[in-house]
Scaffold this motif. Structure first.
Motif, PDB file in Angstrom:
ATOM      1  N   LYS A 218      29.530 -19.692  10.284  1.00 22.75           N
ATOM      2  CA  LYS A 218      30.594 -20.390  11.005  1.00 22.75           C
ATOM      3  C   LYS A 218      30.071 -21.677  11.607  1.00 22.75           C
ATOM      4  CE  LYS A 218      33.051 -16.183  11.636  1.00 22.75           C
ATOM      5  NZ  LYS A 218      34.164 -15.579  12.251  1.00 22.75           N
ATOM      6  N   ILE A 219      30.974 -22.463  12.124  1.00 24.10           N
ATOM      7  CA  ILE A 219      30.619 -23.764  12.685  1.00 24.10           C
ATOM      8  C   ILE A 219      29.512 -23.621  13.730  1.00 24.10           C
ATOM      9  CG2 ILE A 219      32.380 -23.797  14.498  1.00 24.10           C
ATOM     10  CD1 ILE A 219      32.750 -26.818  13.721  1.00 24.10           C
ATOM     11  N   ASN A 220      28.583 -24.559  13.693  1.00 22.76           N
ATOM     12  CA  ASN A 220      27.424 -24.641  14.585  1.00 22.76           C
ATOM     13  C   ASN A 220      26.345 -23.587  14.350  1.00 22.76           C
ATOM     14  OD1 ASN A 220      28.380 -26.960  15.908  1.00 22.76           O
ATOM     15  ND2 ASN A 220      29.649 -25.708  17.254  1.00 22.76           N
ATOM     16  N   ASP A 221      26.540 -22.692  13.370  1.00 23.68           N
ATOM     17  CA  ASP A 221      25.470 -21.734  13.052  1.00 23.68           C
ATOM     18  C   ASP A 221      24.259 -22.491  12.540  1.00 23.68           C
ATOM     19  OD1 ASP A 221      26.965 -19.509  13.728  1.00 23.68           O
ATOM     20  OD2 ASP A 221      27.387 -18.917  11.656  1.00 23.68           O
ATOM     21  N   LYS A 222      23.082 -22.013  12.931  1.00 22.76           N
ATOM     22  CA  LYS A 222      21.830 -22.562  12.407  1.00 22.76           C
ATOM     23  C   LYS A 222      21.450 -21.737  11.191  1.00 22.76           C
ATOM     24  CE  LYS A 222      20.481 -24.353  16.818  1.00 22.76           C
ATOM     25  NZ  LYS A 222      19.826 -24.054  18.076  1.00 22.76           N
ATOM     26  N   ILE A 223      21.276 -22.417  10.074  1.00 21.93           N
ATOM     27  CA  ILE A 223      21.054 -21.774   8.778  1.00 21.93           C
ATOM     28  C   ILE A 223      19.651 -22.116   8.274  1.00 21.93           C
ATOM     29  CG2 ILE A 223      21.863 -21.690   6.377  1.00 21.93           C
ATOM     30  CD1 ILE A 223      23.884 -20.612   8.479  1.00 21.93           C
ATOM     31  N   GLN A 224      19.001 -21.116   7.680  1.00 21.25           N
ATOM     32  CA  GLN A 224      17.724 -21.357   7.007  1.00 21.25           C
ATOM     33  C   GLN A 224      17.910 -21.072   5.526  1.00 21.25           C
ATOM     34  OE1 GLN A 224      14.004 -19.896   8.679  1.00 21.25           O
ATOM     35  NE2 GLN A 224      13.406 -19.224   6.633  1.00 21.25           N
ATOM     36  N   ILE A 225      17.424 -21.985   4.699  1.00 23.34           N
ATOM     37  CA  ILE A 225      17.550 -21.843   3.251  1.00 23.34           C
ATOM     38  C   ILE A 225      16.152 -21.763   2.648  1.00 23.34           C
ATOM     39  CG2 ILE A 225      18.418 -22.906   1.130  1.00 23.34           C
ATOM     40  CD1 ILE A 225      20.584 -24.240   2.903  1.00 23.34           C
ATOM     41  N   ASN A 226      15.896 -20.688   1.904  1.00 28.35           N
ATOM     42  CA  ASN A 226      14.611 -20.455   1.241  1.00 28.35           C
ATOM     43  C   ASN A 226      14.834 -20.471  -0.265  1.00 28.35           C
ATOM     44  OD1 ASN A 226      13.601 -19.839   3.849  1.00 28.35           O
ATOM     45  ND2 ASN A 226      14.152 -17.703   3.587  1.00 28.35           N
ATOM     46  N   THR A 227      13.916 -21.077  -0.990  1.00 27.66           N
ATOM     47  CA  THR A 227      14.032 -21.084  -2.447  1.00 27.66           C
ATOM     48  C   THR A 227      12.658 -20.985  -3.090  1.00 27.66           C
ATOM     49  OG1 THR A 227      14.985 -22.189  -4.371  1.00 27.66           O
ATOM     50  CG2 THR A 227      14.019 -23.611  -2.684  1.00 27.66           C
ATOM     51  N   TRP A 228      12.639 -20.423  -4.274  1.00 30.26           N
ATOM     52  CA  TRP A 228      11.431 -20.339  -5.093  1.00 30.26           C
ATOM     53  C   TRP A 228      11.844 -20.061  -6.528  1.00 30.26           C
ATOM     54  CZ3 TRP A 228      13.166 -16.675  -1.753  1.00 30.26           C
ATOM     55  CH2 TRP A 228      13.452 -15.408  -2.283  1.00 30.26           C
ATOM     56  N   VAL A 229      10.919 -20.352  -7.441  1.00 26.87           N
ATOM     57  CA  VAL A 229      11.152 -20.057  -8.852  1.00 26.87           C
ATOM     58  C   VAL A 229      10.523 -18.709  -9.141  1.00 26.87           C
ATOM     59  CG1 VAL A 229      10.660 -20.760 -11.218  1.00 26.87           C
ATOM     60  CG2 VAL A 229      11.298 -22.471  -9.507  1.00 26.87           C
ATOM     61  N   GLU A 230      11.350 -17.779  -9.612  1.00 23.21           N
ATOM     62  CA  GLU A 230      10.883 -16.423  -9.919  1.00 23.21           C
ATOM     63  C   GLU A 230      10.103 -16.357 -11.217  1.00 23.21           C
ATOM     64  OE1 GLU A 230      13.483 -13.015  -9.848  1.00 23.21           O
ATOM     65  OE2 GLU A 230      14.279 -13.701  -7.920  1.00 23.21           O
ATOM     66  N   LYS A 231      10.655 -17.005 -12.249  1.00 24.47           N
ATOM     67  CA  LYS A 231       9.963 -16.955 -13.541  1.00 24.47           C
ATOM     68  C   LYS A 231      10.422 -18.107 -14.416  1.00 24.47           C
ATOM     69  CE  LYS A 231      13.054 -13.613 -15.749  1.00 24.47           C
ATOM     70  NZ  LYS A 231      13.137 -12.345 -16.442  1.00 24.47           N
ATOM     71  N   THR A 232       9.601 -18.379 -15.408  1.00 24.76           N
ATOM     72  CA  THR A 232       9.929 -19.383 -16.411  1.00 24.76           C
ATOM     73  C   THR A 232       9.784 -18.744 -17.784  1.00 24.76           C
ATOM     74  OG1 THR A 232       7.665 -20.187 -16.458  1.00 24.76           O
ATOM     75  CG2 THR A 232       9.173 -21.337 -14.990  1.00 24.76           C
ATOM     76  N   ILE A 233      10.714 -19.104 -18.672  1.00 27.28           N
ATOM     77  CA  ILE A 233      10.713 -18.581 -20.037  1.00 27.28           C
ATOM     78  C   ILE A 233      11.140 -19.719 -20.952  1.00 27.28           C
ATOM     79  CG2 ILE A 233      11.675 -16.848 -21.607  1.00 27.28           C
ATOM     80  CD1 ILE A 233      12.640 -15.395 -18.980  1.00 27.28           C
ATOM     81  N   GLY A 234      10.241 -20.191 -21.790  1.00 26.79           N
ATOM     82  CA  GLY A 234      10.589 -21.283 -22.704  1.00 26.79           C
ATOM     83  C   GLY A 234      10.997 -22.523 -21.936  1.00 26.79           C
ATOM     84  N   ALA A 235      12.245 -22.956 -22.121  1.00 28.04           N
ATOM     85  CA  ALA A 235      12.773 -24.142 -21.442  1.00 28.04           C
ATOM     86  C   ALA A 235      13.502 -23.789 -20.147  1.00 28.04           C
ATOM     87  CB  ALA A 235      13.732 -24.884 -22.374  1.00 28.04           C
ATOM     88  N   LYS A 236      13.571 -22.498 -19.824  1.00 26.07           N
ATOM     89  CA  LYS A 236      14.375 -22.055 -18.680  1.00 26.07           C
ATOM     90  C   LYS A 236      13.526 -21.563 -17.519  1.00 26.07           C
ATOM     91  CE  LYS A 236      17.982 -20.342 -21.747  1.00 26.07           C
ATOM     92  NZ  LYS A 236      18.703 -19.136 -22.164  1.00 26.07           N
ATOM     93  N   SER A 237      14.069 -21.756 -16.326  1.00 24.99           N
ATOM     94  CA  SER A 237      13.478 -21.143 -15.140  1.00 24.99           C
ATOM     95  C   SER A 237      14.585 -20.456 -14.353  1.00 24.99           C
ATOM     96  CB  SER A 237      12.759 -22.176 -14.267  1.00 24.99           C
ATOM     97  OG  SER A 237      13.676 -23.003 -13.604  1.00 24.99           O
ATOM     98  N   ILE A 238      14.199 -19.392 -13.681  1.00 24.34           N
ATOM     99  CA  ILE A 238      15.131 -18.649 -12.827  1.00 24.34           C
ATOM    100  C   ILE A 238      14.714 -18.916 -11.386  1.00 24.34           C
ATOM    101  CG2 ILE A 238      16.116 -16.405 -12.243  1.00 24.34           C
ATOM    102  CD1 ILE A 238      16.521 -17.247 -15.219  1.00 24.34           C
ATOM    103  N   ARG A 239      15.616 -19.528 -10.640  1.00 27.55           N
ATOM    104  CA  ARG A 239      15.354 -19.888  -9.245  1.00 27.55           C
ATOM    105  C   ARG A 239      16.212 -19.012  -8.334  1.00 27.55           C
ATOM    106  NH1 ARG A 239      13.468 -23.903  -6.134  1.00 27.55           N
ATOM    107  NH2 ARG A 239      12.861 -25.193  -7.915  1.00 27.55           N
ATOM    108  N   THR A 240      15.579 -18.505  -7.274  1.00 24.62           N
ATOM    109  CA  THR A 240      16.287 -17.740  -6.254  1.00 24.62           C
ATOM    110  C   THR A 240      16.471 -18.617  -5.024  1.00 24.62           C
ATOM    111  OG1 THR A 240      15.402 -15.630  -7.012  1.00 24.62           O
ATOM    112  CG2 THR A 240      16.149 -15.718  -4.732  1.00 24.62           C
ATOM    113  N   VAL A 241      17.624 -18.502  -4.408  1.00 27.12           N
ATOM    114  CA  VAL A 241      17.889 -19.131  -3.118  1.00 27.12           C
ATOM    115  C   VAL A 241      18.458 -18.050  -2.208  1.00 27.12           C
ATOM    116  CG1 VAL A 241      19.240 -20.865  -1.852  1.00 27.12           C
ATOM    117  CG2 VAL A 241      18.322 -21.406  -4.117  1.00 27.12           C
ATOM    118  N   GLU A 242      17.902 -17.954  -1.007  1.00 26.10           N
ATOM    119  CA  GLU A 242      18.420 -17.051   0.020  1.00 26.10           C
ATOM    120  C   GLU A 242      18.787 -17.886   1.234  1.00 26.10           C
ATOM    121  OE1 GLU A 242      16.111 -12.900  -1.032  1.00 26.10           O
ATOM    122  OE2 GLU A 242      15.295 -14.164   0.572  1.00 26.10           O
ATOM    123  N   ILE A 243      19.972 -17.613   1.773  1.00 26.09           N
ATOM    124  CA  ILE A 243      20.478 -18.347   2.928  1.00 26.09           C
ATOM    125  C   ILE A 243      20.641 -17.362   4.075  1.00 26.09           C
ATOM    126  CG2 ILE A 243      22.369 -19.766   3.812  1.00 26.09           C
ATOM    127  CD1 ILE A 243      22.857 -20.648   0.870  1.00 26.09           C
TER     128      ILE A 243
END
Length: 128
Positions: free
Chosen positions: A67-92
């Motif tokens: 909700k309005i004025n909430d303080k949010i933290q966003i975390n991200t990382w790449v879980e794995k890569t395969i060929g030309a693709k990567s799978i990225r996770t984001v947690e909020i």
């Protein structure tokens, strides 16, 4: 977690929808923003002149509202890569509460040809 990227923000009025919480489209924007910020942090000008990433797929689980004025933290990382693709996770988070979890499949393209390119070792090393 190695090579996790984290940033914080405060929810603003223009991010709130008619239900009085953050609009789902805003979360998608944050997911994209997290990936772009992380890549900018890890990459070099040389890499950015050779490569570009595009989204193939998003999976997003909306677990709790922000909700309005909430303080949010966003975390991200790449879980794995395969060929030309990567799978990225984001947690909020708001405090310790997980609000949103996403997985995005990204594809690496050669910037000149705009064709998929197997992710080179120099990039895989950045993510590990």
């Amino acid at each position: 977690m190695k090579n996790q990227y984290t940033f914080s923000l405060k929810v603003t009025k223009n991010q709130i929808d008619f239900l009085n919480h953050v609009n789902n489209v805003v979360y998608v924007h944050w997911v994209l923003d997290a990936a772009q910020k992380h890549w900018a942090y890890l990459s070099s000008e040389i890499m950015n002149s050779k490569y570009v990433w595009v989204v193939l797929r998003h999976e997003i689980d909306y677990l709790a509202p922000a909700k309005i004025n909430d303080k949010i933290q966003i975390n991200t990382w790449v879980e794995k890569t395969i060929g030309a693709k990567s799978i990225r996770t984001v947690e909020i988070f708001k405090g310790e509460k997980l609000l949103v979890k996403s997985k995005t499949t990204w594809c690496l393209l050669d910037k000149q040809t705009m064709k998929p390119l197997r992710i080179p070792a120099e990039i895989i090393e950045l993510f590990s």
